[in-house]
Design an enzyme around this catalytic site. Sequence first.
Site, PDB file in Angstrom:
ATOM      1  CG  HIS A  14     -26.333  -1.156  40.770  1.00 25.99           C
ATOM      2  ND1 HIS A  14     -25.835  -1.457  42.082  1.00 25.99           N
ATOM      3  CD2 HIS A  14     -27.077  -2.213  40.214  1.00 25.99           C
ATOM      4  CE1 HIS A  14     -26.176  -2.930  42.012  1.00 25.99           C
ATOM      5  NE2 HIS A  14     -26.886  -3.217  41.175  1.00 25.99           N
ATOM      6  CB  CYS A  33     -22.864  -7.017  38.985  1.00 21.31           C
ATOM      7  SG  CYS A  33     -24.100  -8.145  39.637  1.00 21.31           S
ATOM      8  CG  HIS A  39     -27.051  -4.865  36.688  1.00 19.62           C
ATOM      9  ND1 HIS A  39     -25.630  -4.526  36.944  1.00 19.62           N
ATOM     10  CD2 HIS A  39     -27.508  -5.316  37.771  1.00 19.62           C
ATOM     11  CE1 HIS A  39     -25.357  -4.850  38.330  1.00 19.62           C
ATOM     12  NE2 HIS A  39     -26.420  -5.169  38.862  1.00 19.62           N
ATOM     13  CG  HIS A  41     -31.194  -4.940  40.856  1.00 22.00           C
ATOM     14  ND1 HIS A  41     -31.078  -6.284  40.720  1.00 22.00           N
ATOM     15  CD2 HIS A  41     -29.822  -4.331  40.766  1.00 22.00           C
ATOM     16  CE1 HIS A  41     -29.818  -6.511  40.659  1.00 22.00           C
ATOM     17  NE2 HIS A  41     -29.061  -5.378  40.514  1.00 22.00           N
ATOM     18  CG  ASP A  79     -38.749   5.065  40.920  1.00 20.81           C
ATOM     19  OD1 ASP A  79     -38.564   3.915  40.580  1.00 20.81           O
ATOM     20  OD2 ASP A  79     -40.147   5.377  40.574  1.00 20.81           O
ATOM     21  CG  HIS A  80     -38.088   4.545  36.654  1.00 24.19           C
ATOM     22  ND1 HIS A  80     -39.052   4.453  37.800  1.00 24.19           N
ATOM     23  CD2 HIS A  80     -38.528   3.580  35.915  1.00 24.19           C
ATOM     24  CE1 HIS A  80     -39.868   3.393  37.428  1.00 24.19           C
ATOM     25  NE2 HIS A  80     -39.747   2.953  36.007  1.00 24.19           N
ATOM     26  CD  GLU A 127     -28.495  -6.209  44.016  1.00 21.38           C
ATOM     27  OE1 GLU A 127     -27.969  -5.290  43.544  1.00 21.38           O
ATOM     28  OE2 GLU A 127     -28.028  -7.168  44.353  1.00 21.38           O
TER      29      GLU A 127
END
Length: 138
Positions: A14, A33, A39, A41, A79-80, A127
């Site tokens: 995100h 960020c 970036h 997580h 996811d991903h 996170e």
Amino acid sequence: MVYINRIEHFNAAHRLYNPAWSEERNKEVFGPCANINWHGHNFELIVTVKGEPDPDTGFVIDLKLLGDIIRREVIEKVDHKNLNLDVDFMQGKMASCEIFVMEIWKILERALSAVTEAHLHQIRLYETPKNFVDYFGE
């Protein structure tokens, strides 16, 4: 009242960025960020459901059912993925964990109410190992 917890894991990218602000202001407020190239997580999602155990099964909710709902309604969608670009329920919203967890709540509350008497109590979203948010639907 019994509280049941289910942990799921996903990876997502995100960017924290307010389009009404300049790049400089975004970097000042959000630091790295706000990176234009995103970036990522390794998120941990903990969903807590509360209720009275069923007298026939002893379950507040079948944990397999709870896991299936979380994976189908949330994990498969995030996811991903890039939360800013790829996730329909995050479109046009700030991709902070605070907003993200509130949107997850809406989805899971709706899905759970269709199949169980148990109620969503809390969502905890990690996170990083040091940063997490809790949301109680309030």
